[in-house]
Enzyme design. Structure first.
Site, short mmCIF file in Angstrom:
data_model
loop_
_atom_site.label_atom_id
_atom_site.label_comp_id
_atom_site.label_asym_id
_atom_site.label_seq_id
_atom_site.Cartn_x
_atom_site.Cartn_y
_atom_site.Cartn_z
N GLY A 30 0.83 -1.19 0.00
CA GLY A 30 0.00 0.00 0.00
C GLY A 30 0.87 1.24 0.00
O GLY A 30 2.08 1.16 0.22
N ASN A 31 0.25 2.36 -0.28
CA ASN A 31 0.99 3.62 -0.30
C ASN A 31 0.03 4.78 -0.24
O ASN A 31 -1.09 4.71 -0.73
CB ASN A 31 1.87 3.72 -1.56
CG ASN A 31 1.13 3.26 -2.81
OD1 ASN A 31 0.23 3.93 -3.30
ND2 ASN A 31 1.50 2.08 -3.31
N SER A 77 6.03 2.09 -6.61
CA SER A 77 5.86 1.67 -8.00
C SER A 77 4.55 2.18 -8.59
O SER A 77 4.37 2.18 -9.80
CB SER A 77 5.94 0.14 -8.10
OG SER A 77 4.96 -0.44 -7.28
N HIS A 99 -4.14 -3.05 -0.45
CA HIS A 99 -4.64 -4.37 -0.85
C HIS A 99 -5.46 -4.94 0.32
O HIS A 99 -5.33 -6.12 0.65
CB HIS A 99 -3.48 -5.30 -1.21
CG HIS A 99 -2.85 -5.00 -2.53
ND1 HIS A 99 -2.63 -5.95 -3.50
CD2 HIS A 99 -2.41 -3.84 -3.06
CE1 HIS A 99 -2.07 -5.39 -4.56
NE2 HIS A 99 -1.92 -4.11 -4.32
N ASP A 122 -23.79 7.35 4.23
CA ASP A 122 -23.16 8.45 4.96
C ASP A 122 -21.96 9.01 4.21
O ASP A 122 -21.49 10.10 4.51
CB ASP A 122 -22.70 7.98 6.36
CG ASP A 122 -23.85 7.88 7.35
OD1 ASP A 122 -24.88 8.55 7.15
OD2 ASP A 122 -23.72 7.13 8.34
N HIS A 173 -7.49 -5.99 -9.10
CA HIS A 173 -6.36 -5.38 -8.41
C HIS A 173 -6.78 -5.00 -6.98
O HIS A 173 -6.65 -5.82 -6.07
CB HIS A 173 -5.86 -4.19 -9.23
CG HIS A 173 -4.60 -3.57 -8.72
ND1 HIS A 173 -3.78 -2.80 -9.48
CD2 HIS A 173 -4.03 -3.59 -7.48
CE1 HIS A 173 -2.75 -2.38 -8.75
NE2 HIS A 173 -2.88 -2.86 -7.54
N TYR A 231 -24.31 17.14 10.96
CA TYR A 231 -23.43 16.15 11.55
C TYR A 231 -22.10 16.82 11.87
O TYR A 231 -21.59 17.61 11.09
CB TYR A 231 -23.21 14.99 10.58
CG TYR A 231 -22.39 13.88 11.16
CD1 TYR A 231 -22.99 12.80 11.80
CD2 TYR A 231 -21.00 13.93 11.11
CE1 TYR A 231 -22.23 11.78 12.36
CE2 TYR A 231 -20.24 12.92 11.67
CZ TYR A 231 -20.86 11.85 12.28
OH TYR A 231 -20.10 10.85 12.84
#
Lengths: 233, 233, 233, 233
Positions: A30-31, A77, A99, A122, A173, A231
């Protein structure tokens, strides 16, 4: 010597750590990036660095053409996807890619996530879109750049606006999410994962579950995001 | 200067923190209130404040007509539902609302949770009711107030008593639970989430699973709640 | 007196602890080994020792014929499988075996894990193989040794290379994973468990989910492992 | 003044705490006992006391006729089931009862847990039995005592031995497990919960999954429990 991108890199670093703390990533899957619109640059996680070892000074700064402006490490990447989105969607301030398990499962199933309840409403008023896998020629070309194109094309085809729908699944993906800040992009990644799990369980319990009625979609979205929102503080 | 609602606000604060510690909420997706019947007021979580930042002094105190009696923050957006329930159900002392995963899944599936075992029967003797989604005109009206009406109407139609059944699912939304205290309302929210997960798994293993037999329902409920209860100290 | 296998035993110890920290084992349901090719020996967890009590000096060192070279404890009951793999696959440096939940579920279902997405393709380009349960005569013979034969035969029959596919499921048993180091073997065990959960959920959401297209398989594998790989530092 | 049951109460206390640490119980939904065969007494958790507040001195000591020998608190509401089992099964040293999620799901589904893999066969050679719900007359009678009868009758009918099969599901209720010590009973509860989850997932992936072949059942059980066992130290 102090960097003029110190605050930007800190924002990016904190958001990446939060992504990990929320259980949305394992290892380096992840990034998160954060943009500085005034200077036309964004900061992103370096490629393949585990979250436990990540330091603010490792964060890489690039312009929208993917030129490195500051940093000694190779950027994520997926950097070209981030760059393309920042370049084309002027209002967004941060992007997160994970992911995460349930989000990926829906992406691998190549299904939009139906809007089944108010937790979903929401945050957005439509099914969470799942973009079709890319054409082979695009895959073999400038893949990560083309992933950006894929996201924007999907939104155009469906008449969606990135200010209103802050998340997408890429078929086979996984998810991308964005927002006004990097922290908001991470928040949206967590909301997406939660809604993905709830929708999965809903269909297991009732395969004929129906989408949320329009009046409830409107009500819940409006009370949080509408002109007369009541809210929050 | 010390507030005369200090103890009430503390009770409400502690119950909200417990809701978070039990893993029943992410971000701000939930709220707990506690009532003070002598003064005719209740204390509730402020809207949109993350649990990690919540302080006892942030808690808002209101009367049953939703007038703020003490506090500088905006109360939970679900406040009117709490107020309506306190006004109409004199015996309850606390209310909790969450978007816990398995509870929401059943609510989105618009299904009552069948009573499949003694874990369920230890707490109530009937299926956990799922109220049908609201009429469009009620949604567009005083929505949160009407959610209170929806809950009470569902109980009336089904002949249920809130002293005996301390939980409900709102179709396409999520669970509300209550009890003699705010802590008990939180406890019931956790029990509901656990029973919801067990019932889901039961049907996955055996789609033809049968409801618990009446003699076992009665036995388990009575040994914990009956005249000759022998559970606890 | 210091052992010449001190570093090897430390590597093996650390990898075993990591296996536990990642939530891949309960009690003693797993083991990791590390090899020293120069000395023709490998280090492995002792049998039946809980991870919380494991110390580096408990690690047992053996040659490829299962003779104990150093250590006073009995080695893992799966030692002969490790020995056989080290003897026959010269390039591998570490092996991990677990009973992780989703990996075991696929093994018990006797199904290969289909390649449904890029999380999978980032690590290997084919379905994760599930070897058929062993013949009865092999089970009654030198069982753990024969498990090694079973793994290698499965790879031969399918034309797979252990340098490219670093994991396998043994039908009705569970996963083995390997890599250049013991740490990499543990990493692959975690990736396998994650991919196994994602594939399970994918089929629950869409029983007709299709395998990842070849162009995406190739792209994702190549960008991480190919000649022109641009992932990592 | 020191109790002669101090060590027994400590053993019972530690096993109850472990049950909670393993995530097998929420609130007060479980209990563990330990027996002292020399004195003909057993120690058990007091009823309705949360695990966080439990102290060794709270543990209640009783004889096999349910007479309190030591302790000021009311014992677990399931005490009579424990007493009956200790009285009839001379070799067992500890008993654990939980409402763990996957175990309860199988009990609610009224299904034996099929032996699908070696994780199961490492501990027992048959499907985990699920006893049918009790007759109404037994429920209305001495319920917890009759639960003991129900367990022993189920074993007799199926020709099972409690020395070999250390766990059972009570239909619509949940699991009981036992062993030579209270700690072993807790261990078996955790194994049961793990095997229950694996079997559930196995059938989700492959509804036609087949039971483990006899040769593998025998091999795995024998290598851990047989005359020539070579597992452990």
């Amino acid at each position: 010597m102090s960097s003029k991108y110190k605050a930007l890199k800190e924002e990016c670093f904190e958001a990446n750590i939060e992504l990990n703390d929320l259980g949305l990533v394992i290892y380096t899957f992840g990034n998160v990036s954060a943009v500085d619109r005034d200077h036309g640059v964004f900061a992103i996680k370096p490629s393949g660095v585990p979250y436990e070892k990540l330091k603010p000074e490792d964060i890489v700064v690039l312009d929208y053409e993917n030129n490195i402006v500051e940093g000694t490490m190779r950027p994520s990447s997926d950097t070209k996807t981030h760059a393309f989105l920042y370049k084309n969607w002027n209002h967004i301030g941060g992007i997160a890619h994970t992911h995460a398990t349930y989000s990926v499962a829906w992406a691998q199933a190549q299904k939009d996530i139906p809007i089944f309840g108010t937790t979903h409403a929401d945050h957005l008023t439509v099914d969470i879109p799942c973009a079709e896998p890319m054409n082979d020629s695009l895959i073999e070309g400038n893949y990560e750049h083309n992933t950006g194109i894929q996201i924007i094309d999907c939104f155009k085809e469906r008449g969606l606006y990135p200010e209103e729908v802050e998340m997408i699944l890429i078929g086979n993906h996984g998810p991308f999410a964005w927002g006004k800040t990097a922290a908001k992009a991470v928040y949206n990644s967590k909301v997406l994962e939660t809604v993905a799990q709830m929708a999965y369980l809903t269909l297991q319990i009732n395969p004929n579950a129906t989408r949320l009625k329009d009046a409830l979609i409107k009500k819940h979205y409006e009370r949080k995001h509408g002109k007369n929102a009541y809210y929050g503080q």
